[in-house]
Scaffold this motif. Sequence first.
Motif, PDB file in Angstrom:
ATOM      1  N   CYS A 194       2.207   0.945   5.411  1.00  0.00           N
ATOM      2  CA  CYS A 194       2.100   1.588   4.101  1.00  0.00           C
ATOM      3  C   CYS A 194       3.412   2.318   3.824  1.00  0.00           C
ATOM      4  O   CYS A 194       4.255   2.440   4.721  1.00  0.00           O
ATOM      5  N   VAL A 195       3.594   2.796   2.596  1.00  0.00           N
ATOM      6  CA  VAL A 195       4.862   3.392   2.185  1.00  0.00           C
ATOM      7  C   VAL A 195       4.623   4.778   1.597  1.00  0.00           C
ATOM      8  O   VAL A 195       3.835   4.946   0.664  1.00  0.00           O
ATOM      9  N   LYS A 196       5.308   5.751   2.162  1.00  0.00           N
ATOM     10  CA  LYS A 196       5.219   7.125   1.664  1.00  0.00           C
ATOM     11  C   LYS A 196       5.883   7.233   0.292  1.00  0.00           C
ATOM     12  O   LYS A 196       6.962   6.686   0.057  1.00  0.00           O
ATOM     13  N   VAL A 219       0.839  -1.205   0.000  1.00  0.00           N
ATOM     14  CA  VAL A 219       0.000   0.000   0.000  1.00  0.00           C
ATOM     15  C   VAL A 219       0.872   1.254   0.000  1.00  0.00           C
ATOM     16  O   VAL A 219       1.812   1.369   0.782  1.00  0.00           O
ATOM     17  N   ALA A 220       0.528   2.188  -0.867  1.00  0.00           N
ATOM     18  CA  ALA A 220       1.236   3.470  -0.942  1.00  0.00           C
ATOM     19  C   ALA A 220       0.445   4.540  -0.192  1.00  0.00           C
ATOM     20  O   ALA A 220      -0.784   4.524  -0.184  1.00  0.00           O
ATOM     21  N   GLY A 244      -3.575   3.958 -10.830  1.00  0.00           N
ATOM     22  CA  GLY A 244      -3.784   3.333  -9.522  1.00  0.00           C
ATOM     23  C   GLY A 244      -4.795   2.206  -9.590  1.00  0.00           C
ATOM     24  O   GLY A 244      -5.854   2.330 -10.208  1.00  0.00           O
ATOM     25  N   LYS A 245      -4.488   1.088  -8.912  1.00  0.00           N
ATOM     26  CA  LYS A 245      -5.357  -0.086  -8.977  1.00  0.00           C
ATOM     27  C   LYS A 245      -6.546   0.020  -8.021  1.00  0.00           C
ATOM     28  O   LYS A 245      -7.665  -0.351  -8.347  1.00  0.00           O
ATOM     29  N   ARG A 246      -6.288   0.498  -6.830  1.00  0.00           N
ATOM     30  CA  ARG A 246      -7.340   0.622  -5.809  1.00  0.00           C
ATOM     31  C   ARG A 246      -7.009   1.850  -4.976  1.00  0.00           C
ATOM     32  O   ARG A 246      -5.979   1.889  -4.316  1.00  0.00           O
ATOM     33  N   SER A 279      -2.414  -1.019  -3.875  1.00  0.00           N
ATOM     34  CA  SER A 279      -3.453  -0.028  -3.561  1.00  0.00           C
ATOM     35  C   SER A 279      -2.767   1.208  -3.008  1.00  0.00           C
ATOM     36  O   SER A 279      -1.567   1.196  -2.719  1.00  0.00           O
ATOM     37  N   ALA A 280      -3.546   2.289  -2.844  1.00  0.00           N
ATOM     38  CA  ALA A 280      -2.935   3.540  -2.389  1.00  0.00           C
ATOM     39  C   ALA A 280      -3.955   4.447  -1.734  1.00  0.00           C
ATOM     40  O   ALA A 280      -5.123   4.501  -2.131  1.00  0.00           O
TER      41      ALA A 280
END
Length: 577
Positions: A409-411, A356-357, A484-486, A425-426
């Motif tokens: 999640c990742v910044k 997740v982003a 973006g996917k989600r 996802s993001a």
Amino acid sequence: MAKAFFRLQKFLRRTQFLLFFLTAAYLMAGSLLLLQRTRLVIQQGSRGTSTNQALPVPDGMAGIGIIDPRMLQNPQPGPRLLVGMDALQEPALDQRHSPRWLVSRNSELRQLRRRWFHRFISDQEPVQTVGFKAMKHTAEHKGTYMGCFSEDSRERTLKGAVFYDLRKMTVSHCQEACAERAYTYAGLAYGAECYCGNKLPATASKPEECNSECKGEKGSVCGGVNRLSVYRVEELRAGARRRRNVIYRGCFRAPENLTDTFPASLIQPNLTVEMCSEFCSKKEFPLAVIRGRECYCGYPTGRFSLHDSADGLLCSGMHNASSTAEGKYCLVYQTPVQDTRCTDRKFLTTKSKGFVALSSFPGAGNTWARHLIEHATGYYTGSYYFDGALYNKGFKGEKDHWRSRRTICVKTHESGKTEIEMFDSAILLIRNPYKSLMAEFNRKYAGHLGYATDRNWKSKEWPDFVNSYASWWASHVLDWLKYGKRLLVIHYEDLKQSLIPKLKEMVEFLNMTVTEDRLLCVENNRDGNFKRSGAKQKDFEPFTQEMKDLINRYILTVDEALRGRNFTGLPREYVPR
């Protein structure tokens, strides 16, 4: 003679081999550098047209939902935009607004990574062995040294407040920080970590086990591995009392059963705010509640959430704590003590299945959102970049590789097809571009918590910055909407205004479940260490009319794209200015 000639011949052969080796090494280094530069050019060319071109703007505003008043007064034609997510046409570039931001951004990221690499290497260098007798405990420090103690990181005794400084931690800095927050003890560990509390750790250790030198003070001890150098700072508290902030939270209806709601209480004739605050601070509670002669200490909870304040007139005359308004209302104050119910954080015990982003344009509040997510979930967030300043503020995920999947999640500030599609996802965080541009400009010239000077704002850098970064703000959102996917779209302004509901959305999107008390703790610590300090820029309008026209066109473009994907459009406060 033959012997001398043989020696000379042997020396020349060695020299020849050495020259050959050096020449080969030089050629290999040059080849690697050429390949690296070629790869960089290819990457820049393949990042996608929407991140490598000036964004077009729409002619008409029909159906957008936000009306640009500039169109009503001085309409100007502009190139059209195909807002469809399948393809974006590449228009001719306007030289005034050409996207120099990409080259600038790549340069900034390389410099950031290089700086972090040097910091990381220096931090990893083994601490020079310093004789324990040469270490100083109390000579230059005002607090009383209590000894070396062992501390379990899972069940800390000194957990009232935690600070990190991998570069400049000193004993005095830790003592003063704990004293200003009304704590009795200050403990230091690993040469760079500071812990505060009102109880001594139970297990004493051998003095020589506290052998880590303070990062910012040679010759002084700052604990060790799982060891705390503990100081009593009671002597400093009298001087620090003048600087403490006891914040008035308001007048609230008292709970039906005060003793069940609040864990600690005190009944004192002639009770004052200072007396109650001191009592609750010593008990390590963030709230001091006064009703007449009664003082209660505790946390915000479901039964006492501090969301519905009463009319201040109902508590009039209670500021001297002499009346009770029939016992139905109470005064609430925030003590200097930190709410610690949500400060414990750790890495994921198993690798996350979803990648997740947490994506945003720089200056859009990404660091603040990470603070909220970490405290709500109890897990660290990662980062596509490496920032030692944020690591010092407690973001331990900064040193973890961004693809480790050990963080929630990742910044990232990246855009482009390749960079986006590697995430499953993001959470897409969007902020008013006017505010984002100013925040990022402040960060560039004054760091995460400072303000740029008037000289910076009035220099040539500011208009160049706006012309370069405004298009990035728009292309960043458009790329994530396209690739973006989600997605979960969160507007910074909505998060700030309705923190708990929006934070719940983010936590649920991350497939996490949290308690209401933990969310209330996050709300109580909502700012963390990220409020800007220092000389704020004066009241002036930094944006020229030409800048406003440019930014407003990008706002309308992004708003239309969001609505085209069935997301809520941009808040109306974005336009006009």
